[in-house]
Design an enzyme around this catalytic site. Structure first.
Site, PDB file in Angstrom:
ATOM      1  N   ARG A 191      42.855  23.157 -20.474  1.00 43.53           N
ATOM      2  CA  ARG A 191      42.454  22.516 -21.726  1.00 43.53           C
ATOM      3  C   ARG A 191      43.688  21.926 -22.400  1.00 43.53           C
ATOM      4  O   ARG A 191      43.656  20.830 -22.948  1.00 43.53           O
ATOM      5  CB  ARG A 191      41.789  23.539 -22.665  1.00 43.53           C
ATOM      6  CG  ARG A 191      40.460  24.094 -22.194  1.00 43.53           C
ATOM      7  CD  ARG A 191      39.378  23.042 -22.146  1.00 43.53           C
ATOM      8  NE  ARG A 191      39.178  22.389 -23.431  1.00 43.53           N
ATOM      9  CZ  ARG A 191      38.453  22.882 -24.441  1.00 43.53           C
ATOM     10  NH1 ARG A 191      37.807  24.021 -24.289  1.00 43.53           N
ATOM     11  NH2 ARG A 191      38.312  22.217 -25.580  1.00 43.53           N
TER      12      ARG A 191
ATOM     13  N   HIS B  20      30.445  18.276 -24.525  1.00 46.84           N
ATOM     14  CA  HIS B  20      31.762  18.937 -24.646  1.00 46.84           C
ATOM     15  C   HIS B  20      32.718  18.257 -23.648  1.00 46.84           C
ATOM     16  O   HIS B  20      33.141  18.856 -22.669  1.00 46.84           O
ATOM     17  CB  HIS B  20      31.612  20.436 -24.356  1.00 46.84           C
ATOM     18  CG  HIS B  20      32.785  21.256 -24.786  1.00 46.84           C
ATOM     19  ND1 HIS B  20      33.871  20.731 -25.461  1.00 46.84           N
ATOM     20  CD2 HIS B  20      33.051  22.593 -24.642  1.00 46.84           C
ATOM     21  CE1 HIS B  20      34.742  21.696 -25.705  1.00 46.84           C
ATOM     22  NE2 HIS B  20      34.269  22.824 -25.226  1.00 46.84           N
TER      23      HIS B  20
ATOM     24  N   GLN C 288      36.240  19.766 -22.490  1.00 49.61           N
ATOM     25  CA  GLN C 288      36.144  20.845 -21.506  1.00 49.61           C
ATOM     26  C   GLN C 288      36.004  20.258 -20.096  1.00 49.61           C
ATOM     27  O   GLN C 288      36.624  20.740 -19.144  1.00 49.61           O
ATOM     28  CB  GLN C 288      34.935  21.732 -21.833  1.00 49.61           C
ATOM     29  CG  GLN C 288      34.721  22.873 -20.858  1.00 49.61           C
ATOM     30  CD  GLN C 288      35.822  23.924 -20.931  1.00 49.61           C
ATOM     31  OE1 GLN C 288      36.164  24.389 -22.009  1.00 49.61           O
ATOM     32  NE2 GLN C 288      36.384  24.300 -19.786  1.00 49.61           N
TER      33      GLN C 288
HETATM   34  N1  NVA Z   1      27.599  26.027 -24.800  1.00 46.29           N
HETATM   35  C1  NVA Z   1      28.608  26.727 -25.551  1.00 46.29           C
HETATM   36  C2  NVA Z   1      29.975  26.241 -25.163  1.00 46.29           C
HETATM   37  C3  NVA Z   1      31.110  26.935 -25.866  1.00 46.29           C
HETATM   38  C4  NVA Z   1      32.440  26.390 -25.464  1.00 46.29           C
HETATM   39  C5  NVA Z   1      28.359  26.542 -27.036  1.00 46.29           C
HETATM   40  O1  NVA Z   1      28.056  25.424 -27.464  1.00 46.29           O
HETATM   41  O2  NVA Z   1      28.441  27.530 -27.774  1.00 46.29           O
HETATM   42  N1   CP Z   2      35.557  26.505 -24.017  1.00 45.96           N
HETATM   43  C1   CP Z   2      35.748  26.316 -25.338  1.00 45.96           C
HETATM   44  O1   CP Z   2      35.589  25.222 -25.895  1.00 45.96           O
HETATM   45  O2   CP Z   2      36.183  27.428 -25.992  1.00 45.96           O
HETATM   46  P1   CP Z   2      36.301  27.616 -27.562  1.00 45.96           P
HETATM   47  O3   CP Z   2      34.915  27.666 -28.128  1.00 45.96           O
HETATM   48  O4   CP Z   2      37.045  28.908 -27.722  1.00 45.96           O
HETATM   49  O5   CP Z   2      37.069  26.457 -28.143  1.00 45.96           O
END
Ligand code: NVA
Ligand code: CP
Length: 316
Positions: A302, A139, A142
């Site tokens: 973000r 990610h 983020q």
């Molecule tokens: N680890 C979480 C992050 C969400 C922003 C997921 O993948 O659901």
């Molecule tokens: N932190 C993040 O990516 O949040 P969302 O899943 O709401 O996009």
């Protein structure tokens, strides 16, 4: 701003932080800071006038969707939300064909999906920049916002200690790489069977030798949090792992970030979480809603960090 780096970034994909140098990340963070100040001053700034970003979502999102859509509008462009429920991609059209077709309409694609290999296939076949908006493995958007937030709060990055407590998931992987790139010491504690993949740990350690940071992997949350400047956690069951929720609740019960654990961190520690959070599970309510927490500053960043990314990658 460095002209060479700005040229390097034009048209580049953003699939993981592994593909970005420390200087390129520093450049993006500086640009994010400038764009944030510009937005706060109320000045209009439209460097992406006429540009269109497609936003492919195969998983839910609040922050990623809204910050990318708002960001591209603020930069003078347009965002197109594309759910895989509606795209032919969801009915089996090859990713490679989708990439070629979308490249003839759009100026950039952001994608949130399950497999990192799908994001890579999209990028390989697209003639426009592809941005990873979260996969099971990474990610990076983020983490860009997180680095911006840490710098705002602590005034520096290199030499700090960041502890990640919980699941060795996409956030853990991306934070570990981001920390290594920026010279931040990174200490992770997960239950034995939830540690990050060895290949990613090895890569982070390799990068860390160049930047002078230390990567520590343990199953002991107290050891990980010891003297940490920043303590980070994320949900115990990520999107796609809902059926494991009950089992994970039990297996992670000793890994909650709460007052007792944080007694081992520096007294001026900062608490971070990418959100969405499950209060009472990975973090206690008093901590996430307490005065050490910067979770909403992180969420706001973000917007600014991704605007920097779009300007850097999508400007002609
Ligand atoms: N680890 C979480 C992050 C969400 C922003 C997921 O993948 O659901
Ligand atoms: N932190 C993040 O990516 O949040 P969302 O899943 O709401 O996009």
């Amino acid at each position: 701003m460095d002209k060479n780096i700005s040229e390097e970034l034009k048209g580049k994909d953003f699939l993981t932080l592994l593909d970005y140098s420390t200087d390129q990340i520093t450049y993006l963070l500086q640009l994010a800071k400038e764009l944030k100040a510009k937005q706060k001053s109320g000045k209009l700034y439209h460097p992406l006038k006429g540009k269109i970003l497609g936003l492919i979502f195969e998983k839910s999102s609040t922050r990623t969707r809204v910050s990318f859509e708002t960001g591209i509008y603020q930069l003078g462009g347009t965002g197109l939300f594309l759910s895989t429920n509606d795209l032919q991609l969801g009915r089996g059209e090859p990713i490679s064909d989708t990439a070629k077709v979308l490249s003839s309409y759009l100026d950039g694609i952001m994608i949130r999906t399950f497999h990192q290999s799908d994001v890579e296939a999209l990028a390989e076949n697209a003639a426009i920049p592809v941005i990873n908006g979260l996969t099971d493995d990474f990610h990076p958007c983020q983490v860009l916002a997180d680095l911006q937030t840490i710098e705002e709060v602590k005034g520096k990055l290199s030499g700090l200690k960041l502890a990640f407590i919980g699941d060795g998931n996409n956030m853990a992987n991306s934070l570990m790489i981001g920390a290594a790139k920026m010279g931040i010491h990174f200490s992770l504690a997960s239950p034995e069977s939830y540690l990050p993949q060895t290949t990613i740990i090895e890569k982070a350690k390799e990068i860390a030798t160049e930047t002078g940071s230390v990567i520590e992997i343990t199953t002991d949350p107290i050891q990980a949090v010891h003297e940490a400047d920043v303590v980070y956690t994320d949900v115990w069951a990520s999107m796609g792992q809902e059926s494991e929720q009950k089992k994970r609740l039990k297996e992670f019960s000793a890994y909650q970030v709460n007052q007792k654990l944080l007694e081992h961190a520096k007294s001026d520690y900062t608490f971070m979480h990418c959100l969405p959070a499950h209060r009472g599970e990975e973090v206690s309510t008093d901590i996430i809603d307490g005065h050490h927490s910067v979770v909403f500053q992180e969420a706001e960043n973000r917007l600014h960090a991704q605007k920097a990314l779009m300007v850097a990658l999508m400007t002609d």
